[in-house]
Design a protein around this motif. Sequence first.
Motif, PDB file in Angstrom:
ATOM      1  N   LYS A  63      78.901  22.100  48.968  1.00  0.00           N
ATOM      2  CA  LYS A  63      78.830  22.048  50.425  1.00  0.00           C
ATOM      3  C   LYS A  63      77.376  22.009  50.884  1.00  0.00           C
ATOM      4  O   LYS A  63      76.480  22.543  50.218  1.00  0.00           O
ATOM      5  N   ILE A  64      77.141  21.372  52.032  1.00  0.00           N
ATOM      6  CA  ILE A  64      75.836  21.377  52.705  1.00  0.00           C
ATOM      7  C   ILE A  64      76.004  22.105  54.032  1.00  0.00           C
ATOM      8  O   ILE A  64      76.808  21.693  54.873  1.00  0.00           O
ATOM      9  N   VAL A  65      75.270  23.199  54.207  1.00  0.00           N
ATOM     10  CA  VAL A  65      75.385  23.998  55.431  1.00  0.00           C
ATOM     11  C   VAL A  65      73.988  24.288  55.988  1.00  0.00           C
ATOM     12  O   VAL A  65      73.010  24.354  55.253  1.00  0.00           O
ATOM     13  N   LYS A  66      73.912  24.424  57.293  1.00  0.00           N
ATOM     14  CA  LYS A  66      72.657  24.790  57.945  1.00  0.00           C
ATOM     15  C   LYS A  66      72.354  26.265  57.684  1.00  0.00           C
ATOM     16  O   LYS A  66      73.230  27.117  57.801  1.00  0.00           O
ATOM     17  N   ASP A  67      71.103  26.533  57.311  1.00  0.00           N
ATOM     18  CA  ASP A  67      70.711  27.914  57.054  1.00  0.00           C
ATOM     19  C   ASP A  67      69.326  28.152  57.651  1.00  0.00           C
ATOM     20  O   ASP A  67      68.574  27.200  57.923  1.00  0.00           O
ATOM     21  N   LYS A  68      68.972  29.432  57.843  1.00  0.00           N
ATOM     22  CA  LYS A  68      67.688  29.789  58.450  1.00  0.00           C
ATOM     23  C   LYS A  68      67.072  30.933  57.664  1.00  0.00           C
ATOM     24  O   LYS A  68      67.748  31.904  57.347  1.00  0.00           O
ATOM     25  N   VAL A  69      65.788  30.784  57.333  1.00  0.00           N
ATOM     26  CA  VAL A  69      65.070  31.841  56.615  1.00  0.00           C
ATOM     27  C   VAL A  69      63.704  32.029  57.256  1.00  0.00           C
ATOM     28  O   VAL A  69      63.213  31.172  57.998  1.00  0.00           O
ATOM     29  N   GLU A  70      63.082  33.175  56.961  1.00  0.00           N
ATOM     30  CA  GLU A  70      61.723  33.464  57.404  1.00  0.00           C
ATOM     31  C   GLU A  70      60.793  33.369  56.197  1.00  0.00           C
ATOM     32  O   GLU A  70      61.057  33.978  55.159  1.00  0.00           O
ATOM     33  N   LEU A  71      59.724  32.599  56.332  1.00  0.00           N
ATOM     34  CA  LEU A  71      58.755  32.435  55.246  1.00  0.00           C
ATOM     35  C   LEU A  71      57.345  32.527  55.811  1.00  0.00           C
ATOM     36  O   LEU A  71      56.931  31.681  56.608  1.00  0.00           O
ATOM     37  N   HIS A  72      56.609  33.544  55.396  1.00  0.00           N
ATOM     38  CA  HIS A  72      55.231  33.753  55.849  1.00  0.00           C
ATOM     39  C   HIS A  72      55.111  33.674  57.375  1.00  0.00           C
ATOM     40  O   HIS A  72      54.210  33.042  57.913  1.00  0.00           O
ATOM     41  N   GLY A  73      56.073  34.300  58.055  1.00  0.00           N
ATOM     42  CA  GLY A  73      56.028  34.341  59.514  1.00  0.00           C
ATOM     43  C   GLY A  73      56.566  33.102  60.201  1.00  0.00           C
ATOM     44  O   GLY A  73      56.549  33.031  61.431  1.00  0.00           O
ATOM     45  N   GLU A  74      57.065  32.137  59.449  1.00  0.00           N
ATOM     46  CA  GLU A  74      57.609  30.910  60.013  1.00  0.00           C
ATOM     47  C   GLU A  74      59.127  30.895  59.832  1.00  0.00           C
ATOM     48  O   GLU A  74      59.645  31.253  58.769  1.00  0.00           O
ATOM     49  N   THR A  75      59.847  30.473  60.884  1.00  0.00           N
ATOM     50  CA  THR A  75      61.295  30.311  60.805  1.00  0.00           C
ATOM     51  C   THR A  75      61.602  28.916  60.278  1.00  0.00           C
ATOM     52  O   THR A  75      61.207  27.914  60.883  1.00  0.00           O
ATOM     53  N   ILE A  76      62.288  28.859  59.161  1.00  0.00           N
ATOM     54  CA  ILE A  76      62.596  27.583  58.518  1.00  0.00           C
ATOM     55  C   ILE A  76      64.102  27.332  58.609  1.00  0.00           C
ATOM     56  O   ILE A  76      64.902  28.154  58.160  1.00  0.00           O
ATOM     57  N   ILE A  77      64.494  26.224  59.223  1.00  0.00           N
ATOM     58  CA  ILE A  77      65.891  25.794  59.284  1.00  0.00           C
ATOM     59  C   ILE A  77      66.047  24.591  58.361  1.00  0.00           C
ATOM     60  O   ILE A  77      65.302  23.619  58.481  1.00  0.00           O
ATOM     61  N   TYR A  78      66.981  24.671  57.463  1.00  0.00           N
ATOM     62  CA  TYR A  78      67.107  23.603  56.457  1.00  0.00           C
ATOM     63  C   TYR A  78      68.571  23.421  56.067  1.00  0.00           C
ATOM     64  O   TYR A  78      69.435  24.237  56.413  1.00  0.00           O
ATOM     65  N   ASP A  79      68.851  22.321  55.355  1.00  0.00           N
ATOM     66  CA  ASP A  79      70.195  22.029  54.867  1.00  0.00           C
ATOM     67  C   ASP A  79      70.377  22.692  53.500  1.00  0.00           C
ATOM     68  O   ASP A  79      69.907  22.180  52.480  1.00  0.00           O
ATOM     69  N   ALA A  80      71.041  23.813  53.509  1.00  0.00           N
ATOM     70  CA  ALA A  80      71.225  24.570  52.272  1.00  0.00           C
ATOM     71  C   ALA A  80      72.411  24.033  51.482  1.00  0.00           C
ATOM     72  O   ALA A  80      73.420  23.615  52.050  1.00  0.00           O
ATOM     73  N   GLU A  81      72.264  24.021  50.171  1.00  0.00           N
ATOM     74  CA  GLU A  81      73.346  23.621  49.278  1.00  0.00           C
ATOM     75  C   GLU A  81      74.057  24.878  48.786  1.00  0.00           C
ATOM     76  O   GLU A  81      73.419  25.835  48.351  1.00  0.00           O
ATOM     77  N   ARG A  82      75.380  24.845  48.871  1.00  0.00           N
ATOM     78  CA  ARG A  82      76.178  25.993  48.464  1.00  0.00           C
ATOM     79  C   ARG A  82      77.373  25.525  47.626  1.00  0.00           C
ATOM     80  O   ARG A  82      77.841  24.406  47.765  1.00  0.00           O
ATOM     81  N   TYR A  83      77.844  26.429  46.774  1.00  0.00           N
ATOM     82  CA  TYR A  83      79.104  26.223  46.076  1.00  0.00           C
ATOM     83  C   TYR A  83      80.155  27.101  46.742  1.00  0.00           C
ATOM     84  O   TYR A  83      79.982  28.317  46.848  1.00  0.00           O
ATOM     85  N   GLU A  84      81.244  26.480  47.191  1.00  0.00           N
ATOM     86  CA  GLU A  84      82.333  27.221  47.827  1.00  0.00           C
ATOM     87  C   GLU A  84      83.470  27.376  46.837  1.00  0.00           C
ATOM     88  O   GLU A  84      84.017  26.394  46.330  1.00  0.00           O
ATOM     89  N   CYS A  85      83.847  28.601  46.563  1.00  0.00           N
ATOM     90  CA  CYS A  85      84.934  28.887  45.623  1.00  0.00           C
ATOM     91  C   CYS A  85      86.259  28.428  46.235  1.00  0.00           C
ATOM     92  O   CYS A  85      86.593  28.794  47.360  1.00  0.00           O
ATOM     93  N   THR A  86      87.010  27.609  45.501  1.00  0.00           N
ATOM     94  CA  THR A  86      88.299  27.124  46.002  1.00  0.00           C
ATOM     95  C   THR A  86      89.379  28.186  45.924  1.00  0.00           C
ATOM     96  O   THR A  86      90.456  28.019  46.485  1.00  0.00           O
ATOM     97  N   LYS A  87      89.097  29.285  45.261  1.00  0.00           N
ATOM     98  CA  LYS A  87      90.088  30.359  45.124  1.00  0.00           C
ATOM     99  C   LYS A  87      89.981  31.361  46.262  1.00  0.00           C
ATOM    100  O   LYS A  87      90.982  31.702  46.890  1.00  0.00           O
ATOM    101  N   CYS A  88      88.749  31.832  46.544  1.00  0.00           N
ATOM    102  CA  CYS A  88      88.580  32.859  47.581  1.00  0.00           C
ATOM    103  C   CYS A  88      87.950  32.306  48.861  1.00  0.00           C
ATOM    104  O   CYS A  88      87.934  32.979  49.885  1.00  0.00           O
TER     105      CYS A  88
END
Length: 230
Positions: free
Chosen positions: A94-119
């Motif tokens: 999956k590709i999902v929008k995510d937000k992190v803080e790095l050295h005082g900067e807010t970074i919004i990026y397309d995060a790659e995730r694995y989604e479990c089909t069971k849970c």
Amino acid sequence: MVAVMFPHDCEVVICGNLERLLLEIKRWKFILSLVLLKTMMVLLPVVFLFMNQIVQSHTPQGIMRGHEKQEEKDMTLQLKFCVHCFERTPVEHKIVKDKVELHGETIIYDAERYECTKCGQYTDNDELTDRNYNKIYRKYQEKKDMLKAEDFYYVRKELYQVSTRVMAKLIGWSPATISRYEHGSLQTKKHDTHFKTYLDPRAMKRAFDNYRDELEDKPKKALEERLSFY
């Protein structure tokens, strides 16, 4: 009972109006029949195709093909360890929008995730974590106008055409540091400023003169020839 008598002229008018009304009704019936016929000509092939697919899907061969398609879909799902299920399960990328803080900067990026089909939960993975960090670093580099992985590679490989080891010797870094930056690691601000100076061939000429005697003959001659064009 009272009989109503109509003048002859009224009878003629009424008959004429009825005839026109009947003709208009016939004309509209003809137009509607044409529209209905054309609609049926368009829809019938679609209906027949749909019915044929339904019939075929319920035959033994159709059921078998359905099972094969489901198996192919399952095969495309990767088996990864789910930290929520505590076992290896099929996951979807999956590709999902995510937000992190790095050295005082807010970074919004397309995060790659694995989604479990069971849970249905996202599960962590070292491979995707590395790729996500590279995306975060790249966004940060763009915000701060810093060199990116391809810039480090271009200066070394395309501009001066030297190996990682030779480049490291000339600028006073380790080969591992250059390799990390070329593969997407985030450089320090000090290293970024330092490496930018070598975008100017005159800076590389000065470094070459300082370390000329420490280079092997083949890369030394090649770089000397390369710098002669600047």
